[in-house]
Design a protein around this motif. Structure first.
Motif, PDB file in Angstrom:
ATOM      1  N   THR A   1       0.285  -1.066  -3.343  1.00  0.00           N
ATOM      2  CA  THR A   1       0.335   0.324  -2.875  1.00  0.00           C
ATOM      3  C   THR A   1       0.165   0.483  -1.369  1.00  0.00           C
ATOM      4  O   THR A   1       0.361   1.579  -0.846  1.00  0.00           O
ATOM      5  CB  THR A   1      -0.761   1.155  -3.573  1.00  0.00           C
ATOM      6  OG1 THR A   1      -2.043   0.581  -3.304  1.00  0.00           O
ATOM      7  CG2 THR A   1      -0.527   1.209  -5.077  1.00  0.00           C
TER       8      THR A   1
ATOM      9  N   THR B   1      -8.934   4.274  -5.560  1.00  0.00           N
ATOM     10  CA  THR B   1      -7.590   4.464  -6.120  1.00  0.00           C
ATOM     11  C   THR B   1      -7.327   5.947  -6.377  1.00  0.00           C
ATOM     12  O   THR B   1      -6.234   6.449  -6.088  1.00  0.00           O
ATOM     13  CB  THR B   1      -7.413   3.653  -7.408  1.00  0.00           C
ATOM     14  OG1 THR B   1      -7.655   2.270  -7.139  1.00  0.00           O
ATOM     15  CG2 THR B   1      -5.999   3.801  -7.952  1.00  0.00           C
TER      16      THR B   1
ATOM     17  N   ASP C   1       1.168   8.117  -2.862  1.00  0.00           N
ATOM     18  CA  ASP C   1       2.327   7.435  -3.441  1.00  0.00           C
ATOM     19  C   ASP C   1       2.264   7.551  -4.964  1.00  0.00           C
ATOM     20  O   ASP C   1       1.756   6.657  -5.656  1.00  0.00           O
ATOM     21  CB  ASP C   1       2.371   5.969  -3.018  1.00  0.00           C
ATOM     22  CG  ASP C   1       3.740   5.335  -3.227  1.00  0.00           C
ATOM     23  OD1 ASP C   1       4.424   5.732  -4.196  1.00  0.00           O
ATOM     24  OD2 ASP C   1       4.128   4.458  -2.430  1.00  0.00           O
TER      25      ASP C   1
ATOM     26  N   LYS D   1       4.311   4.676  -7.012  1.00  0.00           N
ATOM     27  CA  LYS D   1       3.729   3.334  -7.105  1.00  0.00           C
ATOM     28  C   LYS D   1       2.484   3.324  -7.985  1.00  0.00           C
ATOM     29  O   LYS D   1       2.241   2.362  -8.713  1.00  0.00           O
ATOM     30  CB  LYS D   1       3.425   2.798  -5.704  1.00  0.00           C
ATOM     31  CG  LYS D   1       4.659   2.200  -5.027  1.00  0.00           C
ATOM     32  CD  LYS D   1       4.296   1.107  -4.058  1.00  0.00           C
ATOM     33  CE  LYS D   1       5.467   0.194  -3.776  1.00  0.00           C
ATOM     34  NZ  LYS D   1       5.122  -0.916  -2.880  1.00  0.00           N
ATOM     35  N   HIS D   2       1.697   4.383  -7.929  1.00  0.00           N
ATOM     36  CA  HIS D   2       0.521   4.414  -8.794  1.00  0.00           C
ATOM     37  C   HIS D   2       0.914   4.601 -10.269  1.00  0.00           C
ATOM     38  O   HIS D   2       0.229   4.107 -11.166  1.00  0.00           O
ATOM     39  CB  HIS D   2      -0.456   5.483  -8.325  1.00  0.00           C
ATOM     40  CG  HIS D   2      -1.228   5.072  -7.106  1.00  0.00           C
ATOM     41  ND1 HIS D   2      -0.803   5.354  -5.820  1.00  0.00           N
ATOM     42  CD2 HIS D   2      -2.380   4.360  -6.973  1.00  0.00           C
ATOM     43  CE1 HIS D   2      -1.660   4.856  -4.951  1.00  0.00           C
ATOM     44  NE2 HIS D   2      -2.637   4.247  -5.621  1.00  0.00           N
TER      45      HIS D   2
ATOM     46  N   CYS E   1      -3.001   2.883   1.694  1.00  0.00           N
ATOM     47  CA  CYS E   1      -1.933   3.730   1.161  1.00  0.00           C
ATOM     48  C   CYS E   1      -1.959   5.145   1.748  1.00  0.00           C
ATOM     49  O   CYS E   1      -0.936   5.711   2.102  1.00  0.00           O
ATOM     50  CB  CYS E   1      -2.086   3.781  -0.359  1.00  0.00           C
ATOM     51  SG  CYS E   1      -0.922   4.828  -1.199  1.00  0.00           S
TER      52      CYS E   1
END
Length: 387
Positions: free
Chosen positions: A207, A291, A298, A301-302, A369
């Motif tokens: 990420t 996270t 993003d 991507k997560h 990220c």
């Protein structure tokens, strides 16, 4: 989105498989080594993890001496002492046995023997070495660090109580002997923290802002392997699960070593420098909180991370899937009994401003990220600690 321009050159040769340690003398000779400095801390030696390496060196006719003057989070003075010992003993190559600490210390020793000076001389900017370090073989004994394939050595500054990074392509180990058999005797709590450490490497590598197609590929495979095997490796020491975890750890090392990490590591290195907390534990306690902060930067991507974690996202929006990865990461941590941040007695909330300041100055902070400031770090530390 991955970068449109990047360079990918895997500097370390990986030799993977049960019993690979038996070939260490042969590989050392291949690198032109005639006398080995075996680097391991006292705990690794006491646990008997250097014994098969020593036996293999003896049977292969390779002279060696042991340097054990380092701690789990190696200090700048440890590297200096090791370099002086290596020069006194006429060493021309190293074998590092252990987790990230011995491997990083060995990288620093190899650097100082040929380049001179002290660790701080090579931490201000990347690729500042004047000449090649001594050749090195890395033998990981945990499934977590990935240091056997990275171009980074993390060393604690004893005066400032902060972690420093030697970042140089030349310090990559020449050969990594990745032998899953060593995990069979690893205590479950160490397997757990190291496994979530590897998960952190893979998630942040996938990420972060400098990810590329090659690192994306290995990061997703690592995430999937860890999700599918960490519980069995921790709870049952299942041989197949241990083998998958060892491979996943090295893959995650390739992923972050050739992209970067992010805010989880920025905080964990600050915690490690100040309190000497094991790096894997520091990463593991922070991964879900950071996270969750990063998800909005993003979504796609997560969401990919969630799918790699085995989440059924078929009836979810991409945003719902992205946030589902946070719950999956928290569940994994809970299942392998990762402690909460407040359960670690060394950590003091009154130090959070100092820790946040060090986190913001970390070299990986710009690659997180989501853009992140000192104020964000303070807020995230409080959230992780107080819930």
């Amino acid at each position: 989105m991955t970068l449109s321009k990047y360079s990918f050159d895997l500097r370390t040769r990986v030799e993977f498989g049960d019993g690979m340690i038996a070939n260490v003398a042969e590989f050392a000779r291949e690198l032109g080594i005639t006398k080995v400095l075996l680097v391991a801390d006292k705990g690794i030696i006491a646990a008997g993890l250097t014994k098969p390496v020593e036996e293999a060196l003896k049977e292969g006719g390779m002279p060696y001496v042991i340097f054990n003057g380092l701690v789990a989070n190696p200090r700048d003075v440890n590297a200096l002492d090791g370099a002086e010992f290596a020069k006194k003993e006429g060493i021309d190559g190293l074998v590092a046995v252990g987790g990230g600490g011995p491997m990083d210390c060995a990288k620093a020793i190899a650097t100082l023997v040929t380049n001179g000076g002290k660790v701080q001389d090579y931490t201000a900017e990347a690729n500042s070495l004047k000449t090649d370090p001594l050749p090195m073989i890395a033998i990981p004994t945990t499934a977590g660090t990935g240091s056997e394939v990275t171009w980074d050595a993390v060393i604690t500054d004893t005066e400032k109580h902060e972690k420093l990074n030697i970042l140089d392509w030349r310090i990559c180990p020449d050969i990594a002997l990745v032998d899953p058999a060593v995990l069979q005797g690893l205590p479950s709590h160490i397997m757990a923290s190291c496994g979530v450490d590897a998960m952190t490497h893979a998630v942040e590598a996938y990420t972060c802002k400098v990810a590329n197609a090659f690192t994306d590929a290995v990061a997703l495979i690592a995430i999937r392997k860890i999700q599918e095997n960490l519980r069995a490796a921790v709870n049952d020491h299942d041989p197949d699960a241990c083998k998958e975890m060892m491979e996943a750890s090295t893959l995650a090392g390739v992923a972050f070593g050739y992209s970067d990490v992010g805010a989880v590591h920025c905080i964990s290195e600050a915690l490690g420098g100040r309190y000497d907390i094991p790096h894997g534990v520091a990463n593991a306690i922070l991964l879900p909180t950071i996270t969750a902060f990063n998800v909005p930067a993003d979504i796609k991507k997560h969401a990919d991370v969630a799918r790699a974690l085995g989440v059924d996202t078929s009836n979810m929006t991409e945003e719902e899937a992205a946030y589902a990865c946070v719950d999956a990461l928290q569940q994994l941590s809970d299942d392998v009994k990762i402690p909460k941040m407040r359960d670690i007695p060394e950590i003091k909330p009154e130090d959070f401003e100092i820790i946040a300041d060090a986190s913001e100055r970390n070299l990986s902070n710009p690659d997180n990220c989501r853009d992140i400031t000192k104020a964000d770090y303070i807020e995230l530390l409080n959230k992780a600690y107080f819930g």
